[in-house]
Design an enzyme around this catalytic site. Structure first.
Site, PDB file in Angstrom:
ATOM      1  N   PRO A 240       0.881  -1.284   0.105  1.00 44.36           N
ATOM      2  CA  PRO A 240       0.073   0.055   0.108  1.00 44.36           C
ATOM      3  C   PRO A 240       0.721   1.273  -0.098  1.00 44.36           C
ATOM      4  CG  PRO A 240      -0.132  -0.991   2.089  1.00 44.36           C
ATOM      5  CD  PRO A 240       0.447  -2.067   1.145  1.00 44.36           C
ATOM      6  N   ASN A 241       0.397   1.965  -0.758  1.00 44.69           N
ATOM      7  CA  ASN A 241       0.806   3.407  -1.173  1.00 44.69           C
ATOM      8  C   ASN A 241       2.164   3.732  -1.815  1.00 44.69           C
ATOM      9  OD1 ASN A 241      -1.095   4.681   0.789  1.00 44.69           O
ATOM     10  ND2 ASN A 241      -0.334   3.621   2.620  1.00 44.69           N
TER      11      ASN A 241
ATOM     12  N   ARG B 158       4.815  10.991  -2.590  1.00 48.63           N
ATOM     13  CA  ARG B 158       4.601  10.338  -1.180  1.00 48.63           C
ATOM     14  C   ARG B 158       5.795  10.941  -0.342  1.00 48.63           C
ATOM     15  NH1 ARG B 158       4.742   4.781   1.210  1.00 48.63           N
ATOM     16  NH2 ARG B 158       3.978   5.172   3.458  1.00 48.63           N
TER      17      ARG B 158
ATOM     18  N   TYR C 167      10.922   9.061   1.390  1.00 48.24           N
ATOM     19  CA  TYR C 167      11.088   7.905   0.316  1.00 48.24           C
ATOM     20  C   TYR C 167      11.695   8.379  -0.928  1.00 48.24           C
ATOM     21  CZ  TYR C 167       7.679   5.728   3.523  1.00 48.24           C
ATOM     22  OH  TYR C 167       7.080   5.149   4.546  1.00 48.24           O
TER      23      TYR C 167
ATOM     24  N   ASN D 124       8.061  -5.473  -0.448  1.00 46.66           N
ATOM     25  CA  ASN D 124       7.919  -4.346   0.262  1.00 46.66           C
ATOM     26  C   ASN D 124       6.472  -4.194   0.796  1.00 46.66           C
ATOM     27  OD1 ASN D 124       7.826  -1.773   1.759  1.00 46.66           O
ATOM     28  ND2 ASN D 124       8.910  -0.961   0.120  1.00 46.66           N
TER      29      ASN D 124
ATOM     30  N   ALA E 217       2.794  -0.467   4.950  1.00 39.03           N
ATOM     31  CA  ALA E 217       2.427  -0.622   6.379  1.00 39.03           C
ATOM     32  C   ALA E 217       1.918  -2.028   6.967  1.00 39.03           C
ATOM     33  CB  ALA E 217       1.294   0.461   6.565  1.00 39.03           C
TER      34      ALA E 217
ATOM     35  N   GLU F 209      12.455  -9.540   2.531  1.00 37.79           N
ATOM     36  CA  GLU F 209      11.677  -8.203   3.005  1.00 37.79           C
ATOM     37  C   GLU F 209      12.409  -6.886   2.695  1.00 37.79           C
ATOM     38  OE1 GLU F 209      10.542  -8.378   7.235  1.00 37.79           O
ATOM     39  OE2 GLU F 209      10.180  -6.197   7.307  1.00 37.79           O
TER      40      GLU F 209
ATOM     41  N   HIS G 296      12.713  -2.404   2.955  1.00 35.59           N
ATOM     42  CA  HIS G 296      12.013  -1.250   2.967  1.00 35.59           C
ATOM     43  C   HIS G 296      13.240  -0.241   2.554  1.00 35.59           C
ATOM     44  CE1 HIS G 296       9.090  -3.050   5.565  1.00 35.59           C
ATOM     45  NE2 HIS G 296       9.959  -3.758   6.098  1.00 35.59           N
TER      46      HIS G 296
ATOM     47  N   ARG H 158      12.538   5.230  12.982  1.00 35.16           N
ATOM     48  CA  ARG H 158      11.200   5.937  12.830  1.00 35.16           C
ATOM     49  C   ARG H 158      10.452   5.511  13.927  1.00 35.16           C
ATOM     50  NH1 ARG H 158       8.893   5.255   6.991  1.00 35.16           N
ATOM     51  NH2 ARG H 158       7.548   6.978   7.815  1.00 35.16           N
TER      52      ARG H 158
HETATM   53  C1  DQA Z   1       8.056   1.092   4.175  1.00 33.63           C
HETATM   54  C2  DQA Z   1       8.198   1.378   5.685  1.00 33.63           C
HETATM   55  C3  DQA Z   1       6.642   1.339   6.366  1.00 33.63           C
HETATM   56  O1  DQA Z   1       6.721   1.478   7.808  1.00 33.63           O
HETATM   57  C4  DQA Z   1       5.816   2.031   5.707  1.00 33.63           C
HETATM   58  O2  DQA Z   1       4.421   1.866   6.060  1.00 33.63           O
HETATM   59  C5  DQA Z   1       5.798   2.093   4.111  1.00 33.63           C
HETATM   60  C6  DQA Z   1       7.026   2.049   3.548  1.00 33.63           C
HETATM   61  C7  DQA Z   1       9.437   1.544   3.344  1.00 33.63           C
HETATM   62  O3  DQA Z   1       9.649   1.054   2.398  1.00 33.63           O
HETATM   63  O4  DQA Z   1      10.121   2.200   4.024  1.00 33.63           O
HETATM   64  O5  DQA Z   1       4.599   2.308   3.438  1.00 33.63           O
HETATM   65  O6  DQA Z   1       7.747  -0.066   3.845  1.00 33.63           O
END
Ligand code: DQA
Length: 140
Positions: A10-11, A18, A23, A72, A75, A96, A98, A105
């Site tokens: 998501p997102n 964003r 990011y 990835n 959240a 995994e 990020h 954070r």
């Molecule tokens: C994320 C870190 C997560 O905490 C966050 O909710 C994201 C992006 C990252 O790539 O840094 O959506 O996965």
């Protein structure tokens, strides 16, 4: 030919606009084009969804035929037992990733339900986290 699937949660479709201070300014599509050109010898596929069940369906669909999955989960990393179970249910190794260093954070980002089910984790190298994960899969 090795096959690697990238799955973004998501997102992450909004990368580039964003929270650029967290990011960066690059869209994932632009980064993905560069990444593909770095690895002409492999099949590198990309999928994004904002929906938990659709991410699980993609893990099931690719998790028995691909050589590795770069995930990835956004959240959902911090909430989803269902995605963790899906990772445990497939045979392909899952890395995994990020973009941000989640440990620098908010505290709720420090816990991942997914890490224990994954082969390994790459955290905090910006978009280069994906390239590092592809390189890791190619070493298997
Ligand atoms: C994320 C870190 C997560 O905490 C966050 O909710 C994201 C992006 C990252 O790539 O840094 O959506 O996965």
């Amino acid at each position: 030919m090795k096959r690697i699937q990238i799955i973004n949660g998501p997102n992450l479709n909004l990368l580039g606009t964003r929270e650029p201070s967290v990011y960066g300014n690059q869209t994932f599509e632009a980064y993905y084009r560069d990444l593909k050109s770095k690895f002409p010898e492999i099949e590198l596929d990309y999928f994004q969804s904002n929906t938990e069940g659709i991410i699980i369906d993609k893990l099931h669909e690719t998790g028995f035929s691909y050589d590795g999955i770069v995930l990835n989960a956004g959240a959902y990393t911090h909430t989803s037992i269902a995605i963790a179970d899906a990772i445990r249910s497939i045979s392909a190794p899952v890395i995994e990733v990020h973009i941000s260093n989640v440990f620098k954070r908010e505290e709720f980002r420090h816990h991942s339900y997914l890490s224990e089910a994954c082969k390994g984790c790459i955290v905090g190298f910006g978009l280069d986290s994906y390239r590092l994960a592809v390189d890791a899969i190619l070493q298997f």
